[in-house]
Design an enzyme around this catalytic site. Structure first.
Site, PDB file in Angstrom:
ATOM      1  N   ARG A  70      -7.111  -8.248  -7.806  1.00  0.00           N
ATOM      2  CA  ARG A  70      -7.857  -9.507  -7.877  1.00  0.00           C
ATOM      3  C   ARG A  70      -9.327  -9.196  -8.111  1.00  0.00           C
ATOM      4  NH1 ARG A  70     -10.447  -8.925  -3.038  1.00  0.00           N
ATOM      5  NH2 ARG A  70      -9.247  -8.005  -1.342  1.00  0.00           N
ATOM      6  N   GLU A  98      -1.838   6.273   8.096  1.00  0.00           N
ATOM      7  CA  GLU A  98      -2.650   7.074   7.183  1.00  0.00           C
ATOM      8  C   GLU A  98      -3.621   7.924   7.996  1.00  0.00           C
ATOM      9  OE1 GLU A  98      -4.075   5.516   3.124  1.00  0.00           O
ATOM     10  OE2 GLU A  98      -5.789   5.209   4.461  1.00  0.00           O
ATOM     11  N   HIS A 100     -14.139  -2.394   9.875  1.00  0.00           N
ATOM     12  CA  HIS A 100     -13.405  -2.084   8.643  1.00  0.00           C
ATOM     13  C   HIS A 100     -13.603  -3.147   7.561  1.00  0.00           C
ATOM     14  CE1 HIS A 100     -11.565   0.813  11.255  1.00  0.00           C
ATOM     15  NE2 HIS A 100     -10.966  -0.119  11.958  1.00  0.00           N
ATOM     16  N   LYS A 104       0.823  -1.208   0.000  1.00  0.00           N
ATOM     17  CA  LYS A 104       0.000   0.000   0.000  1.00  0.00           C
ATOM     18  C   LYS A 104       0.858   1.260   0.000  1.00  0.00           C
ATOM     19  CE  LYS A 104      -4.038  -2.079   2.242  1.00  0.00           C
ATOM     20  NZ  LYS A 104      -3.550  -3.452   2.295  1.00  0.00           N
TER      21      LYS A 104
END
Length: 668
Positions: free
Chosen positions: A289, A198, A233, A116
């Site tokens: 994917r 983040e 999440h 990421k």
């Protein structure tokens, strides 16, 4: 097109891929672990091969074993599905090195986008807006990044997805434990504990763009999917198109997703995920994917995305260009999981005693990897099935979702069905006015059980009475056959008695309540039920394995599943556990001086936070388990002192095993 396709996965996605393979005339090969020997995906495959023991590292994550089976079976292609090895660049390279077609993007793109932090750097170079954050590093660098960005922040696993290895940090003192916990979960789920920081944005939506790219340079984007309805999440309801998204923002996000694909040299199916505010968006990550929620895109585009994957993997161009791609209507998906929302979404394991899906319809599909008789184990994800509906507009799709959820019936493991039903009928869902915090902020309302009513109790008691009488008839008939007289009057459970009335007193418990009723004048096909201040006429008919009850002239259809000490009555899709009072166990007596904390399911002990003699407060974490790819913290049930700890980190605890014993504070 390939001739023989090995599906390196299990559950509903393996079954889903097989359906397309069969339609295209491609032979499907399943692989399975020892606990999956009788799984649905094994039954549906043309061929199936044993991988190894239940733990994923010994079976579904074993690259060497999967490649060996591909050669042994004569497969010329491998589809990884999602999860497990789906985003593993080493696996993609191993396939290519062994002359196998890998149904997915090239390894270099997977490596770039699989991290990421590296993906964010690539997106910044491509001009795609990204959320403020760090590029990863050791704990000290994460602490510094959090200080520079400002709380609240997200601690996120650099590899993988699905909400694993992700923690919100709102206060400085939470950061250390969040990093430790996220690393541990990421290591267990992905074999990689790299993290980054983040900025956490409250009140934002999670919206993603499905893209497809071929090896000839063609890239198209589909309508966006709103995945904001989440718990812990992790997505539970997704829909397309996203309610409230402006045409301008949609066009900007679509353009950014296509730029992201070009920047990564991408091929195949991919999903670019964004965090969306009122008039702006930030890049979150790109999943290399097929997504769990791909069926909603298929519904509105009338395309088979797995077929697209197979064709593109064989070097064919995209089946349609952007101008040819037509999308209309609205589609919504609900994920049905083996978990208990009222207990913090605790995963549930055990045998599925009963599973009934909704009636077939052209606007509805259910993608499932289980059926009645299957066991849900602690080794894999908790997803059981997905209900997907289509409507010409959002209002129609939402009505169909509500109706479809009412028809799904599962007994044997706890599920989130009632939560999904509550969400589908909530004001936030009706208005499309929800964000990623909606479920968490409204969990008490969404999990509040319906208040009992005399009318519903009467229907439940009618169903329980019908089962009670049927059991009585069966026992009487078996007794008469044992003495060789089928015509004995004692073989009936009807109105014949010698000097006695034909009434039965029925006492049951349900949800902590005791209900009492009287069954009067039982006959084949019906009886009278005395409950409260009324006597109700009940007619009973068996229809397609269910009971059709006519209660005072009002029809109710229910399903019933027998228990050792009672029955589960399924009314309106909801499970009501009814226990006969005679079989119920009593919990009366003095309150114990200590309380044992038990393993709620088979699980691995990943952290022990206390030792004998420690003082603990109610709600304090005692230890952490790992099962179904999730961390499960177990908390102190009351204030007290730890009397004993019966486990160590790394232990595999069986269900019901005593882990910690706590002496209550008032006797410590």
């Amino acid at each position: 097109m390939m001739r023989k396709l090995l599906i390196a996965n299990r559950g509903e996605i393996a079954c889903r891929i097989m359906r397309t393979a069969k339609r295209l005339g491609v032979t499907s090969v399943a692989v399975y672990s020892e606990v999956d020997a009788h799984a649905l995906h094994v039954e549906l495959a043309d061929e199936a091969y044993l991988l190894g023991p239940a733990p994923a590292r010994d079976s579904y994550l074993s690259i060497g074993k999967i490649i060996e089976i591909a050669h042994r079976s004569g497969s010329d292609a491998i589809h990884p599905g999602y999860g497990f090895l789906a985003e593993n660049a080493d696996f993609a390279e191993a396939c290519a090195a062994n002359g196998l077609i890998f149904v997915g993007p090239p390894p270099h793109a997977m490596r770039l986008l699989g991290s990421k932090s590296e993906a964010k750097a690539a997106m910044m170079r491509a001009g795609v807006p990204v959320a403020p954050g760090s590029s990863g590093g050791e704990d000290a660098e994460l602490f510094e990044a959090a200080r520079a960005i400002g709380l609240p922040v997200l601690v996120k696993a650099s590899a993988g997805g699905g909400g694993r290895g992700m923690r919100i940090v709102r206060a400085p003192e939470e950061l250390s434990s969040a990093i430790e916990s996220a690393r541990r979960e990421a290591r267990a789920a992905f074999g990689d504990d790299a993290l980054f920081i983040e900025k956490y944005f409250s009140g934002y939506k999670h919206v993603e763009i499905q893209i497809f790219a071929d090896s000839l340079g063609g890239v198209v984007s589909f309508l966006e999917r709103d995945c904001s309805m989440q718990r812990r999440h992790q997505k539970i309801i997704e829909e397309t198109p996203a309610p409230g998204l402006t045409p301008s923002l949609r066009a900007q996000m679509s353009d950014a997703a296509i730029r992201a694909a070009h920047a990564a040299g991408y091929t195949g199916a991919g999903t670019v995920e964004f965090l969306v505010g009122e008039d702006h968006f930030y890049f979150l990550e790109m999943n290399t994917r097929l997504q769990v929620e791909h069926p909603v895109t298929e519904m509105v585009s009338k395309q088979d995305l797995v077929e697209w994957q197979l064709r593109v993997a064989c070097g064919a161009p995209l089946p349609l260009t952007q101008d040819d791609l037509r999308m209309s209507g609205c589609a919504i998906e609900a994920r049905i999981c083996a978990e208990d929302p009222a207990r913090g979404f605790m995963p549930s394991v055990g045998e599925i005693a009963y599973f009934r899906g909704p009636r077939e319809a052209p606007f509805l599909r259910i993608d499932s990897g289980v059926r009645a008789g299957d066991r849900v184990t602690p080794y894999y994800d908790s997803l059981l099935a997905k209900l997907i509906v289509f409507g010409e507009n959002r209002e129609q799709a939402l009505r169909r979702l509500q109706a479809g959820l009412e028809e799904v019936e599962i007994v044997g493991v706890a599920t989130n069905l009632d939560l999904l039903r509550a969400i589908s009928k909530s004001d936030g869902m009706a208005a499309g006015d929800y964000d990623t915090e909606y479920v968490g902020n409204n969990i008490a309302m969404l999990t509040c059980p319906a208040a009992p009513s005399t009318d519903s109790d009467r229907v439940l008691l009618s169903a329980a009475s019908a089962v009670f009488l049927a059991d009585a008839r069966r026992v009487a008939l078996e007794a008469s056959r044992a003495v060789g007289d089928d015509w004995s009057p004692w073989a009936g459970a009807d109105a014949w008695r010698l000097y006695e009335r034909a009434d039965h007193d029925l006492r049951v418990t349900q949800a902590g309540r005791t209900l009492a009723a009287q069954i009067m004048r039982p006959q084949d096909g019906g009886f009278l039920l005395s409950f409260g201040d009324a006597v109700t006429a009940v007619e009973v008919q068996s229809v397609g394995g269910r009971l059709s009850l006519l209660v005072d002239g009002v029809k109710h259809e229910v399903s019933t599943v027998g228990l050792d000490d009672g029955v589960v009555v399924i009314l309106g899709g909801r499970n009501y556990v009814i226990n006969w009072v005679e079989a119920a166990t009593s919990s009366q007596g003095e309150e114990p001086l200590n309380e044992r904390v038990l393993a709620p399911m088979p699980a691995t002990v990943t952290r022990v936070a206390v030792k004998s003699g420690d003082a603990v407060s109610k709600g304090e974490t005692l230890l952490v388990l790992e099962a179904m790819k999730m961390e499960i913290p177990l908390a102190a049930p009351h204030d007290g002192v730890v009397e004993s700890v019966a486990c160590e980190e790394g232990d595999m605890a069986i269900e019901g095993a005593e882990l910690v014993t706590i002496l209550r504070k008032d006797v410590a």
